[in-house]
Design a protein around this motif. Sequence first.
Motif, PDB file in Angstrom:
ATOM      1  N   ASN A  59      26.395  17.420 -15.602  1.00 28.75           N
ATOM      2  CA  ASN A  59      26.608  16.970 -14.232  1.00 28.75           C
ATOM      3  C   ASN A  59      27.315  18.041 -13.402  1.00 28.75           C
ATOM      4  OD1 ASN A  59      26.616  14.726 -12.202  1.00 28.75           O
ATOM      5  ND2 ASN A  59      28.814  15.033 -12.364  1.00 28.75           N
ATOM      6  N   TYR A  60      28.369  18.667 -13.959  1.00 28.07           N
ATOM      7  CA  TYR A  60      29.047  19.760 -13.270  1.00 28.07           C
ATOM      8  C   TYR A  60      28.124  20.962 -13.124  1.00 28.07           C
ATOM      9  CZ  TYR A  60      33.878  18.003 -13.078  1.00 28.07           C
ATOM     10  OH  TYR A  60      35.012  17.307 -12.776  1.00 28.07           O
ATOM     11  N   LEU A  61      27.461  21.319 -14.226  1.00 27.39           N
ATOM     12  CA  LEU A  61      26.588  22.487 -14.197  1.00 27.39           C
ATOM     13  C   LEU A  61      25.501  22.345 -13.147  1.00 27.39           C
ATOM     14  CD1 LEU A  61      26.280  23.008 -18.055  1.00 27.39           C
ATOM     15  CD2 LEU A  61      27.483  24.512 -16.461  1.00 27.39           C
ATOM     16  N   GLN A  62      24.954  21.135 -13.024  1.00 26.60           N
ATOM     17  CA  GLN A  62      23.911  20.888 -12.033  1.00 26.60           C
ATOM     18  C   GLN A  62      24.475  20.935 -10.615  1.00 26.60           C
ATOM     19  OE1 GLN A  62      20.577  20.413 -12.585  1.00 26.60           O
ATOM     20  NE2 GLN A  62      20.332  20.488 -10.371  1.00 26.60           N
TER      21      GLN A  62
ATOM     22  N   SER B 252      21.174  11.851 -30.644  1.00 28.37           N
ATOM     23  CA  SER B 252      22.175  12.405 -31.559  1.00 28.37           C
ATOM     24  C   SER B 252      22.169  13.929 -31.579  1.00 28.37           C
ATOM     25  CB  SER B 252      21.966  11.872 -32.975  1.00 28.37           C
ATOM     26  OG  SER B 252      20.787  12.399 -33.554  1.00 28.37           O
ATOM     27  N   LYS B 253      21.124  14.541 -31.017  1.00 22.69           N
ATOM     28  CA  LYS B 253      21.053  16.002 -30.967  1.00 22.69           C
ATOM     29  C   LYS B 253      21.655  16.564 -29.675  1.00 22.69           C
ATOM     30  CE  LYS B 253      17.034  16.358 -34.014  1.00 22.69           C
ATOM     31  NZ  LYS B 253      17.854  16.856 -35.134  1.00 22.69           N
ATOM     32  N   TYR B 254      22.107  15.674 -28.791  1.00 22.20           N
ATOM     33  CA  TYR B 254      22.674  16.072 -27.508  1.00 22.20           C
ATOM     34  C   TYR B 254      24.174  15.777 -27.474  1.00 22.20           C
ATOM     35  CZ  TYR B 254      17.986  16.585 -25.473  1.00 22.20           C
ATOM     36  OH  TYR B 254      16.710  16.987 -25.187  1.00 22.20           O
ATOM     37  N   PHE B 255      24.907  16.572 -26.717  1.00 17.77           N
ATOM     38  CA  PHE B 255      26.333  16.303 -26.518  1.00 17.77           C
ATOM     39  C   PHE B 255      26.548  15.119 -25.588  1.00 17.77           C
ATOM     40  CE2 PHE B 255      29.323  19.860 -27.848  1.00 17.77           C
ATOM     41  CZ  PHE B 255      28.500  20.294 -28.870  1.00 17.77           C
ATOM     42  N   THR B 256      25.843  15.123 -24.443  1.00 19.92           N
ATOM     43  CA  THR B 256      26.039  14.047 -23.477  1.00 19.92           C
ATOM     44  C   THR B 256      24.771  13.221 -23.321  1.00 19.92           C
ATOM     45  OG1 THR B 256      25.343  15.243 -21.479  1.00 19.92           O
ATOM     46  CG2 THR B 256      27.633  15.533 -22.206  1.00 19.92           C
ATOM     47  N   PHE B 257      24.997  11.948 -23.013  1.00 20.42           N
ATOM     48  CA  PHE B 257      23.848  11.062 -22.826  1.00 20.42           C
ATOM     49  C   PHE B 257      23.342  11.116 -21.389  1.00 20.42           C
ATOM     50  CE2 PHE B 257      21.755   7.063 -21.801  1.00 20.42           C
ATOM     51  CZ  PHE B 257      20.775   7.046 -22.773  1.00 20.42           C
ATOM     52  N   ASP B 258      24.258  10.950 -20.427  1.00 18.19           N
ATOM     53  CA  ASP B 258      23.834  10.854 -19.029  1.00 18.19           C
ATOM     54  C   ASP B 258      24.333  12.010 -18.161  1.00 18.19           C
ATOM     55  OD1 ASP B 258      26.491  10.313 -18.936  1.00 18.19           O
ATOM     56  OD2 ASP B 258      26.321   8.294 -18.085  1.00 18.19           O
TER      57      ASP B 258
ATOM     58  N   CYS C  86      19.517  11.859 -21.027  1.00 16.78           N
ATOM     59  CA  CYS C  86      18.831  11.004 -20.054  1.00 16.78           C
ATOM     60  C   CYS C  86      19.114  11.541 -18.660  1.00 16.78           C
ATOM     61  CB  CYS C  86      19.338   9.564 -20.180  1.00 16.78           C
ATOM     62  SG  CYS C  86      18.543   8.420 -19.038  1.00 16.78           S
ATOM     63  N   GLY C  87      18.067  11.831 -17.913  1.00 19.30           N
ATOM     64  CA  GLY C  87      18.280  12.385 -16.584  1.00 19.30           C
ATOM     65  C   GLY C  87      17.009  12.505 -15.779  1.00 19.30           C
ATOM     66  N   GLY C  88      17.152  13.138 -14.616  1.00 17.65           N
ATOM     67  CA  GLY C  88      16.046  13.215 -13.670  1.00 17.65           C
ATOM     68  C   GLY C  88      15.392  14.569 -13.580  1.00 17.65           C
ATOM     69  N   GLY C  89      15.560  15.397 -14.615  1.00 15.47           N
ATOM     70  CA  GLY C  89      14.909  16.694 -14.628  1.00 15.47           C
ATOM     71  C   GLY C  89      15.818  17.812 -14.153  1.00 15.47           C
ATOM     72  N   GLY C  90      15.239  18.990 -13.972  1.00 18.63           N
ATOM     73  CA  GLY C  90      16.011  20.155 -13.567  1.00 18.63           C
ATOM     74  C   GLY C  90      16.538  20.914 -14.769  1.00 18.63           C
ATOM     75  N   LYS C  91      17.183  22.029 -14.504  1.00 17.58           N
ATOM     76  CA  LYS C  91      17.658  22.926 -15.558  1.00 17.58           C
ATOM     77  C   LYS C  91      18.542  22.211 -16.565  1.00 17.58           C
ATOM     78  CE  LYS C  91      20.109  27.312 -16.238  1.00 17.58           C
ATOM     79  NZ  LYS C  91      20.786  28.454 -15.556  1.00 17.58           N
ATOM     80  N   PHE C  92      19.363  21.290 -16.074  1.00 14.32           N
ATOM     81  CA  PHE C  92      20.298  20.585 -16.956  1.00 14.32           C
ATOM     82  C   PHE C  92      19.923  19.106 -17.125  1.00 14.32           C
ATOM     83  CE2 PHE C  92      22.553  24.063 -14.787  1.00 14.32           C
ATOM     84  CZ  PHE C  92      22.890  24.831 -15.894  1.00 14.32           C
TER      85      PHE C  92
ATOM     86  N   LEU D 206      23.808   9.347 -11.810  1.00 17.33           N
ATOM     87  CA  LEU D 206      23.632   9.517 -13.243  1.00 17.33           C
ATOM     88  C   LEU D 206      22.464   8.674 -13.729  1.00 17.33           C
ATOM     89  CD1 LEU D 206      27.317   9.365 -14.530  1.00 17.33           C
ATOM     90  CD2 LEU D 206      25.914  11.384 -14.173  1.00 17.33           C
ATOM     91  N   CYS D 207      21.999   8.960 -14.918  1.00 16.63           N
ATOM     92  CA  CYS D 207      20.865   8.244 -15.496  1.00 16.63           C
ATOM     93  C   CYS D 207      21.094   6.735 -15.421  1.00 16.63           C
ATOM     94  CB  CYS D 207      20.702   8.658 -16.951  1.00 16.63           C
ATOM     95  SG  CYS D 207      19.317   7.860 -17.771  1.00 16.63           S
TER      96      CYS D 207
END
Length: 248
Positions: free
Chosen positions: A97-100, A210-216, A177-183, A190-191
């Motif tokens: 979210n910050y990176l985006q 489980s392979k991701y740090f953040t969900f949304d 879970c998200g709406g696309g884009g680089k991140f 949020l998702c």
Amino acid sequence: SPHVLSAQVDDFVRHQEFVEGRYGRQASKPWYENALYSVEIGGDDINFGLPLGGGYVINVTIPAVIQGLADGIQKLYAHGARHVVLYNMPRADCSPNYLQSFQQYPAGTFHYDKDGCIVEIAQIISYLNTNIQRLSEELTQKYQGLTVYYFDWFAANTYVLENMKEFGFTNSLQSCCGGGGKFNCDGEGLCGCAPLNQTNAAYTVCKDPSKYFTFDGIHYTEHFYEIMSEYIMAGEYITPKVKLEMGC
């Protein structure tokens, strides 16, 4: 917000008074004195303070957070709390979210570290965490019989981030879970939390969270929290050292 720490502490105390009325103060007293209280605030305060500038966060937000923690733990202590785990803030500088959101700023406005996280956000978090650690030490010294255990969530998060394959992660900087884009964090919310007027908002969910740090994009996945919980139970990244496995 109705979810400020003082309101949560007041709710807890009201429930404690209900329990004491039902079972008797003497019978229930050990339950509260032997309990482990888990206290963690500050993330949303910084999230909502950042649009007002880093100076505002340093000079206004963080002192308010520290005072809120001090007041909350003092009230819990007055109602029997003797064992508190106080968490610092994890690596929000790496959150999708910050990176985006920082993509809107011109190049050179901020910087990335070797893990792809935002240096300037990490500096603010580190300042908050230094103050939280100091508070934990001060409260332990101030109140007789109270021990405030400081969990260095930031350090634990960093170790897992820099050794993520060891823990089964493949993605640390994208949202599951998200709406696309680089991140994978494009969109107005949020998702699953798009604004009411965004009736056509669409989000996709990864096959294996489980392979991701953040969900949304902000909140961590179950796998990540499981690892952090195991550190806490084993007494890793906690000062003073304590193992909680036997008690649980």
